[in-house]
Design a protein around this motif. Structure first.
Motif, PDB file in Angstrom:
ATOM      1  N   VAL A 108       0.526  -9.209   1.445  1.00  0.00           N
ATOM      2  CA  VAL A 108      -0.605  -8.827   0.592  1.00  0.00           C
ATOM      3  C   VAL A 108      -0.040  -8.681  -0.819  1.00  0.00           C
ATOM      4  CG1 VAL A 108      -2.327  -7.037   0.108  1.00  0.00           C
ATOM      5  CG2 VAL A 108      -1.701  -7.558   2.482  1.00  0.00           C
ATOM      6  N   LEU A 109      -0.724  -9.223  -1.794  1.00  0.00           N
ATOM      7  CA  LEU A 109      -0.300  -9.007  -3.186  1.00  0.00           C
ATOM      8  C   LEU A 109      -0.880  -7.678  -3.654  1.00  0.00           C
ATOM      9  CD1 LEU A 109       0.966  -9.789  -5.864  1.00  0.00           C
ATOM     10  CD2 LEU A 109      -1.072 -11.142  -6.386  1.00  0.00           C
ATOM     11  N   LYS A 110       0.012  -6.714  -3.927  1.00  0.00           N
ATOM     12  CA  LYS A 110      -0.460  -5.370  -4.312  1.00  0.00           C
ATOM     13  C   LYS A 110       0.598  -4.666  -5.145  1.00  0.00           C
ATOM     14  CE  LYS A 110       1.054  -3.860   0.247  1.00  0.00           C
ATOM     15  NZ  LYS A 110       0.808  -3.149   1.485  1.00  0.00           N
ATOM     16  N   GLY A 111       0.192  -3.537  -5.702  1.00  0.00           N
ATOM     17  CA  GLY A 111       1.125  -2.749  -6.491  1.00  0.00           C
ATOM     18  C   GLY A 111       2.086  -1.980  -5.602  1.00  0.00           C
ATOM     19  N   HIS A 112       3.162  -1.481  -6.212  1.00  0.00           N
ATOM     20  CA  HIS A 112       4.143  -0.679  -5.462  1.00  0.00           C
ATOM     21  C   HIS A 112       4.733   0.350  -6.417  1.00  0.00           C
ATOM     22  CE1 HIS A 112       7.861   0.340  -3.280  1.00  0.00           C
ATOM     23  NE2 HIS A 112       7.156   0.028  -2.198  1.00  0.00           N
ATOM     24  N   CYS A 113       4.825   1.580  -5.939  1.00  0.00           N
ATOM     25  CA  CYS A 113       5.237   2.661  -6.843  1.00  0.00           C
ATOM     26  C   CYS A 113       6.691   2.540  -7.293  1.00  0.00           C
ATOM     27  CB  CYS A 113       4.979   4.012  -6.188  1.00  0.00           C
ATOM     28  SG  CYS A 113       5.746   4.169  -4.589  1.00  0.00           S
ATOM     29  N   GLN A 114       7.544   1.836  -6.559  1.00  0.00           N
ATOM     30  CA  GLN A 114       8.944   1.704  -6.979  1.00  0.00           C
ATOM     31  C   GLN A 114       9.275   0.322  -7.546  1.00  0.00           C
ATOM     32  OE1 GLN A 114       9.645   3.194  -3.011  1.00  0.00           O
ATOM     33  NE2 GLN A 114      11.536   4.113  -3.775  1.00  0.00           N
TER      34      GLN A 114
END
Ligand code: SF4
Length: 366
Positions: free
Chosen positions: A152-158
């Protein structure tokens, strides 16, 4: 088209992109466009599908791969005479892969199509040490004849974003996952991609989360992508999320490791972007106050929301800004507009759809 790393020979990697609502059909169109059956060749090959089931969450929340992508792929493979199909995944530490399999319909898929399900948390492991980093990698993946990665193309906190390269982290033991975090993720992720190569990536960019790996802030895009090069695909995906490829740490490490055979991509668009139906949720919804959509396509609108998010994170203040976007602005004279539909705007970011990285550049200049 974009460039991330260059050597003397520049070759273009094709990325197929499709927009729509019928996820299963879109998947099969992408597989055909990428000549998946011909590429696999051997009908007895062991084919492993690797979705993103980081934890149990409805795919509509933007964290997990839509099950229709897996089902569409199984049907395509069956229709082309392939029978040795395994779905392999391991949820993140503390979550249950079996719960994901059960609640997201994977046991039903096993019943209907006779596929094998492997929880990589319980698989045998092959011990390898790419770049001197010891890791335990699922034997099922290591011995696969053909791997179809379904991130899935998504944001990531790190790592800012997660997509094809990072999705392979679900193929290692929980112990190795802890080690990856201790080592800062970027180099271990790039190193893992030297021992585990995705032969084909079918990307779920339907409604990925804006910020977090676990979902909750989905931004509708109604887009899917496919490529045989997961690294170039990630470089392109970075621009859709509002980043230059070099801003993503694991892509930078990949470049240092020489994983990039070519530095350019070319987009093969199989259909046109479609109008948004539901709009953003959660954090993403709060950012929509700076926008004035009128028949905006979801892919274009998602780019705008992502750019606004990064701009605000950087300390930028959009103030009373109202950015026009959508087909309703065609031919109209406006102040600020995003996408080729707003080409008459005094300040315009071109593109159909516009890229988040280009919109961010415009916001910084303003
Ligand atoms: S430029 Fe217009 S047609 Fe193209 S994606 Fe954006 S809103 Fe849709």
């Amino acid at each position: 088209m974009g460039i991330i790393a260059l050597n003397n020979t520049i070759m273009k990697t094709r990325i197929s992109v499709i927009y729509g609502n019928n996820i299963k059909k879109m998947t099969q169109t992408l597989l055909q466009a990428e000549n998946a059956a011909e590429r696999i060749g051997d009908k007895t090959a062991s084919i492993v599908l690797k979705p993103n089931l980081v934890l149990y969450s409805d795919p509509a929340q933007g964290a997990t791969t839509h099950t229709e992508i897996v089902e569409g792929t199984i049907e395509y493979l069956n229709d082309n005479g392939f029978r040795r199909i395994t779905v392999a995944e391991g949820a993140w530490i503390g979550a249950s892969t079996e719960e994901c399999f059960r609640k997201l319909g994977y046991y039903d898929l096993r019943e209907r199509y006779g596929i094998r399900l492997v929880d990589t948390k319980k698989d045998e492991y092959v011990k390898v040490s790419p770049c001197g980093i010891p890791m335990e990698v699922s034997r099922t993946l290591m011995e696969a004849g053909f791997i179809i990665n379904m991130p899935v193309l998504k944001g990531h906190c790190q790592t800012q974003m997660t997509h094809a390269m990072k999705n392979l982290k679900g193929c290692i033991s929980d112990k190795s996952k802890r080690d990856f975090h201790r080592l800062g993720l970027d180099l271990p992720i790039a190193a893992l991609n030297t021992v585990l190569r995705s032969d084909l990536t079918i990307s779920d960019s339907i409604c990925g989360d804006l910020d977090f790996e676990e979902g909750g802030n989905p931004v509708e895009t109604n887009r899917m992508m496919a490529s045989d090069n997961p690294i170039i695909l990630d470089a392109y995906a970075a621009t859709l999320m509002g980043y230059e490829p070099e801003e993503i740490g694991y892509l930078k490490e990949a470049r240092k490791l020489g994983l990039l055979e070519s530095g350019e991509w070319e987009i093969s668009e199989l259909s046109k972007p479609i109008p948004s139906e539901s709009g953003p949720k959660g954090t993403a919804k709060r950012l929509s106050v700076y926008t004035e959509p009128d028949e905006a396509c979801s892919a274009c609108y998602a780019s705008l929301i992502r750019a606004l998010r990064i701009f605000k994170e950087e300390g930028g203040n959009p103030g009373n800004m109202k950015i026009a976007i959508g087909q309703g602005y065609k031919g109209k004279t406006i102040k600020i507009g995003v996408g080729s539909c707003c080409s008459e705007a005094t300040i315009n970011v071109p593109g159909c759809p516009a890229k988040a990285s280009d919109i961010l550049t415009m916001l910084r200049r303003l």
